[in-house]
Enzyme design. Structure first.
Site, PDB file in Angstrom:
ATOM      1  N   ARG A  22       0.849  -1.199   0.000  1.00 26.61           N
ATOM      2  CA  ARG A  22       0.000   0.000   0.000  1.00 26.61           C
ATOM      3  C   ARG A  22       0.876   1.237   0.000  1.00 26.61           C
ATOM      4  NH1 ARG A  22      -5.031  -1.695   3.953  1.00 26.61           N
ATOM      5  NH2 ARG A  22      -5.105  -3.782   3.085  1.00 26.61           N
ATOM      6  N   SER A 113      -7.989  -1.394   0.539  1.00 22.01           N
ATOM      7  CA  SER A 113      -8.991  -1.783   1.528  1.00 22.01           C
ATOM      8  C   SER A 113      -9.641  -0.603   2.249  1.00 22.01           C
ATOM      9  CB  SER A 113      -8.342  -2.746   2.509  1.00 22.01           C
ATOM     10  OG  SER A 113      -9.313  -3.292   3.347  1.00 22.01           O
ATOM     11  N   HIS A 114      -9.415  -0.510   3.577  1.00 18.30           N
ATOM     12  CA  HIS A 114     -10.090   0.520   4.359  1.00 18.30           C
ATOM     13  C   HIS A 114      -9.419   1.887   4.221  1.00 18.30           C
ATOM     14  CE1 HIS A 114      -6.781  -1.025   6.737  1.00 18.30           C
ATOM     15  NE2 HIS A 114      -6.770   0.119   7.384  1.00 18.30           N
ATOM     16  N   LYS A 126      -2.350  -6.596  -4.080  1.00 14.94           N
ATOM     17  CA  LYS A 126      -1.882  -7.796  -3.387  1.00 14.94           C
ATOM     18  C   LYS A 126      -2.063  -9.033  -4.255  1.00 14.94           C
ATOM     19  CE  LYS A 126      -5.893  -8.936  -0.637  1.00 14.94           C
ATOM     20  NZ  LYS A 126      -6.458  -9.348   0.613  1.00 14.94           N
ATOM     21  N   ASP A 277     -16.184  -2.378   4.160  1.00 12.08           N
ATOM     22  CA  ASP A 277     -15.063  -1.492   3.837  1.00 12.08           C
ATOM     23  C   ASP A 277     -14.815  -1.383   2.336  1.00 12.08           C
ATOM     24  OD1 ASP A 277     -13.984  -3.991   3.359  1.00 12.08           O
ATOM     25  OD2 ASP A 277     -12.007  -3.474   4.135  1.00 12.08           O
ATOM     26  N   ASP A 279     -12.900  -2.761   0.092  1.00 10.96           N
ATOM     27  CA  ASP A 279     -12.838  -3.941  -0.770  1.00 10.96           C
ATOM     28  C   ASP A 279     -13.813  -5.041  -0.331  1.00 10.96           C
ATOM     29  OD1 ASP A 279     -11.320  -4.375   1.532  1.00 10.96           O
ATOM     30  OD2 ASP A 279     -10.003  -5.810   0.530  1.00 10.96           O
ATOM     31  N   ASP A 281     -14.250  -6.813   2.462  1.00 11.20           N
ATOM     32  CA  ASP A 281     -13.933  -7.982   3.287  1.00 11.20           C
ATOM     33  C   ASP A 281     -14.202  -7.745   4.774  1.00 11.20           C
ATOM     34  OD1 ASP A 281     -11.816  -6.267   3.621  1.00 11.20           O
ATOM     35  OD2 ASP A 281     -10.249  -7.702   3.081  1.00 11.20           O
ATOM     36  N   ARG A 282     -14.582  -6.525   5.144  1.00 14.53           N
ATOM     37  CA  ARG A 282     -14.866  -6.278   6.564  1.00 14.53           C
ATOM     38  C   ARG A 282     -16.336  -5.980   6.778  1.00 14.53           C
ATOM     39  NH1 ARG A 282     -10.366  -2.606   9.326  1.00 14.53           N
ATOM     40  NH2 ARG A 282      -8.551  -3.293   8.135  1.00 14.53           N
ATOM     41  N   THR A 344      -1.774 -10.827  13.466  1.00 11.36           N
ATOM     42  CA  THR A 344      -2.708  -9.991  12.712  1.00 11.36           C
ATOM     43  C   THR A 344      -2.519 -10.175  11.206  1.00 11.36           C
ATOM     44  OG1 THR A 344      -2.824  -8.362  14.466  1.00 11.36           O
ATOM     45  CG2 THR A 344      -3.295  -7.574  12.247  1.00 11.36           C
ATOM     46  N   LYS A 376     -11.364 -12.684   4.520  1.00  4.07           N
ATOM     47  CA  LYS A 376     -12.486 -12.273   5.346  1.00  4.07           C
ATOM     48  C   LYS A 376     -13.597 -11.793   4.410  1.00  4.07           C
ATOM     49  CE  LYS A 376     -10.002  -7.997   6.618  1.00  4.07           C
ATOM     50  NZ  LYS A 376      -8.636  -8.184   6.120  1.00  4.07           N
ATOM     51  N   ARG A 496      -1.353   0.991  17.520  1.00  2.74           N
ATOM     52  CA  ARG A 496      -2.638   0.435  17.938  1.00  2.74           C
ATOM     53  C   ARG A 496      -2.486  -0.114  19.352  1.00  2.74           C
ATOM     54  NH1 ARG A 496      -5.154   0.868  13.177  1.00  2.74           N
ATOM     55  NH2 ARG A 496      -4.383  -0.164  11.295  1.00  2.74           N
TER      56      ARG A 496
HETATM   57  C1  VG1 Z   1      -5.258  -3.872   9.674  1.00  2.00           C
HETATM   58  C2  VG1 Z   1      -6.016  -4.686  10.700  1.00  2.00           C
HETATM   59  C3  VG1 Z   1      -5.877  -6.162  10.412  1.00  2.00           C
HETATM   60  C4  VG1 Z   1      -6.325  -6.452   8.979  1.00  2.00           C
HETATM   61  C5  VG1 Z   1      -5.557  -5.572   8.015  1.00  2.00           C
HETATM   62  C6  VG1 Z   1      -6.041  -5.728   6.588  1.00  2.00           C
HETATM   63  O1  VG1 Z   1      -3.880  -4.167   9.761  1.00  2.00           O
HETATM   64  O2  VG1 Z   1      -5.565  -4.394  11.991  1.00  2.00           O
HETATM   65  O3  VG1 Z   1      -6.638  -6.883  11.346  1.00  2.00           O
HETATM   66  O4  VG1 Z   1      -6.106  -7.806   8.656  1.00  2.00           O
HETATM   67  O5  VG1 Z   1      -5.718  -4.201   8.373  1.00  2.00           O
HETATM   68  O6  VG1 Z   1      -7.401  -5.486   6.503  1.00  2.00           O
HETATM   69  P1  VG1 Z   1      -2.819  -3.222  10.532  1.00  2.00           P
HETATM   70  O7  VG1 Z   1      -1.485  -3.828  10.252  1.00  2.00           O
HETATM   71  O8  VG1 Z   1      -3.005  -1.842   9.972  1.00  2.00           O
HETATM   72  O9  VG1 Z   1      -3.215  -3.266  11.963  1.00  2.00           O
HETATM   73  V1  VG1 Z   1      -8.046  -4.832   5.100  1.00  2.00           V
HETATM   74  O10 VG1 Z   1      -9.678  -5.055   5.172  1.00  2.00           O
HETATM   75  O11 VG1 Z   1      -7.560  -3.209   5.273  1.00  2.00           O
HETATM   76  O12 VG1 Z   1      -7.214  -5.551   3.868  1.00  2.00           O
HETATM   77 CO    CO Z   2     -10.552  -4.726   3.485  1.00  2.00          CO
END
Ligand code: VG1
Ligand code: CO
Length: 543
Positions: A22, A113-114, A126, A277, A279, A281-282, A344, A376, A496
């Site tokens: 990313r 993603s988010h 990815k 979110d 993409d 998956d959440r 994670t 997910k 976090r």
């Molecule tokens: C975050 C979340 C993690 C999740 C990852 C990808 O990672 O904490 O639980 O698997 O995002 O999710 P990090 O390293 O920022 O804590 V997604 O839906 O953004 O691909």
């Molecule tokens: Co996502």
């Protein structure tokens, strides 16, 4: 078809994080950045000659042009077949499913993603392996190694493919199959869940609000919830994917999905609320007047999964990421099944799912999924909830109250300190890591440290070892604070802080989580010296 071999040199910083690579969109658009990374993926997986891949993304800014580059590079590298979602769109779980049902050699998912999208926001890419899941560390290490030695990439000199047109096209000998992004995924959901029961629920006047946050799940949710299951038209809001996600932040939590929270807390709130979110998956789950934490949602889904036809024979086991609350462990204990604690990131669940050790897994960040794909899956979680509510005919808040009465309540919260200078975050972390051995027995306010460790994971299936996966401080009585640095951000560092405390006293099951966790929050700040290192006395985002 003319194949061009373009000379290039390694570009720094192409190391995949928690979920792929990313970067700022503008970085991805720099000369050779995307091309280098795509060629490194191809080289890292041993080339794509004669192979087939699924390609699609969440529709964010640059998705369309990036896909054209990927198609030309795949053709130049000798790929045989690319299956691509119409207009270049695929949700992450739908891409995982397509890889699996078509038996392809994996897939490329274009998404951050988010993270927000747009020319000034973020982009990502990815690689998922043939099992449909995010590449494990062994594979991402090879891809990263390839980025550091790359000398050239291959690309064809051909016009853009019209991805709005369903059906077969080609670049030279490489076939391109443009498919409906929703159809196969919708069919899978219909196999897993009791659609007639959910239809009856909606027909009885049950109301839902699904907030697609201008991201990829809009078309999926509209098709499944409204068209197939009969939710009232307009139940899915912000349903049209936009390249900038409506200038929003497609992270389904109470901060960024505030519109949904407000609607669900209003007196005339629908029975059920959910958001997903960028993409898809959440998921974020709400009932009328109640927000369900992702850790609680995972536990409840595990406890009641048998309501759904796909899980009626019970679960093989469950898994959660380490920072996720132990609520699901308590369910597993009662069910007499195994519970795993992984680092994670969804890539760590793949082996357990493939080996038949677990059926359902999840993360505190609002990711839940099962053996049906290797990602997910936000809409899957919503449908499992709906299936459970259709069977029990109880409200979300009654379901949660019953769950806490049965198992106790794992009060939980995550505090994010965003955009900290990396040096400051690293200093906080290394100091705390060095101090871990001395913490045991020390008291901080009302709490005494029982144990302080750094989490490492030995994969029970392939034996691989993953070190440095977060710092865990456990207190006498079982409360816990966990600290990690995010691996999905694109600027600075995000700290976090995950907080958890189990409460079993029936009189104390309905507190405000921030109040219930106040002692843990204070102790964590004192132990990690957060303000001293970061200058921040409080978090930017609380979920
Ligand atoms: C975050 C979340 C993690 C999740 C990852 C990808 O990672 O904490 O639980 O698997 O995002 O999710 P990090 O390293 O920022 O804590 V997604 O839906 O953004 O691909
Ligand atoms: Co996502």
């Amino acid at each position: 078809m003319t194949i061009l071999t373009i000379e290039t040199t390694p570009i720094e910083g192409q190391k995949p994080g928690t979920s792929g690579l990313r970067k700022k969109t503008k970085v991805f658009m720099e000369k050779n950045f995307l091309e280098n990374y795509v060629q490194s993926i191809f080289d890292g997986i041993g080339g794509v000659e004669g192979k087939s891949l699924v390609v699609g993304g969440d529709g964010r800014y640059f998705n369309d042009s990036a896909i054209q580059i990927i198609l030309r590079m795949a053709a130049a590298n000798g790929a045989a077949l690319i299956i691509v979602g119409q207009n270049g769109l695929l949700s992450t779980p739908a891409a995982s499913h397509l890889i699996r049902i078509n038996g392809t050699d994996g897939g490329l998912i274009l998404s951050a993603s988010h993270n927000p999208g747009g020319p000034d926001a973020d982009f990502g890419l990815k690689y998922n392996t043939p099992n449909g899941g995010p590449a494990a560390e062994g594979v991402t290490d090879k891809i990263f190694a390839a980025t550091t030695t790359i000398k050239e990439y291959k690309i064809t000199h051909t016009p853009d493919i019209d991805l709005s047109k369903l059906g077969n096209q080609a670049i030279g000998p490489m076939k391109i199959k443009v498919i409906d992004p929703v159809a196969d995924y919708a069919a899978l959901m219909e196999e897993l869940f009791d659609f007639p029961a959910i239809k009856t629920l909606f027909a009885s006047g049950f109301r839902i609000r699904f907030d697609a946050m201008h991201a990829i799940t809009g078309p999926y949710a509209t098709e499944i919830l409204e068209k197939t299951l009969g939710a009232a038209p307009g139940s899915v809001v912000n349903a049209v994917p936009s390249p900038t996600f409506g200038n929003g932040h497609p992270d389904p939590n109470p901060i960024w999905a505030k519109e949904l929270v407000d609607a669900m807390m209003a007196p005339d709130a629908p029975d059920f609320g959910a958001a997903s979110d960028g993409d898809g998956d959440r998921n974020m789950i709400m009932g009328r007047g109640i927000y369900v934490t992702p850790s609680d949602s995972l536990a409840l889904l595990a406890a009641h999964a048998r309501c759904a036809p796909a899980y009626e024979d019970g679960l093989l086991g469950v898994a959660r990421s380490m920072p996720t609350s132990a609520a699901v462990d308590r369910v597993a204990e009662r069910l007499g099944i195994e519970a795993f604690e992984t680092p994670t990131g969804w890539k760590f669940f793949g082996n357990l799912l493939d080996a038949g050790r677990v059926t359902i897994c999840g993360e505190e960040s609002a990711g839940t999924g099962s053996t049906h794909v290797r990602e997910k899956d936000g809409l899957w979680a919503v449908l499992l909830w709906l299936n459970i509510l259709a069977t029990t005919r109880k409200s979300v808040s009654d379901m949660m109250a019953q769950h806490w009465a049965d198992y106790g309540r794992n009060y939980y919260s995550r505090h994010d300190f965003e955009d900290i200078e990396s040096e400051k975050a690293n200093a906080l972390f290394s100091t705390l890591r060095d101090n871990l051995p001395s913490l045991k027995g020390q008291s901080f306010g009302a709490l005494t440290v029982a144990e302080a460790t750094e989490f490492a994971y030995d994969d029970p299936v392939d034996g691989s070892h993953s070190a440095a996966q977060g710092l865990i401080i456990t207190f006498n009585g079982g409360a816990r604070a966990v600290l990690r640095l995010s691996g999905t951000g694109t600027v600075g560092a995000t700290l976090r802080l995950y907080l958890e405390a189990l409460e079993t006293d029936p009189a104390l099951l309905h507190q405000d989580p921030q109040e219930a966790l106040a002692d843990v929050i204070d102790a964590a700040h004192a132990i990690a010296r957060i303000e001293e290192f970061t200058g921040r006395s409080g978090p930017d985002v609380i979920t």
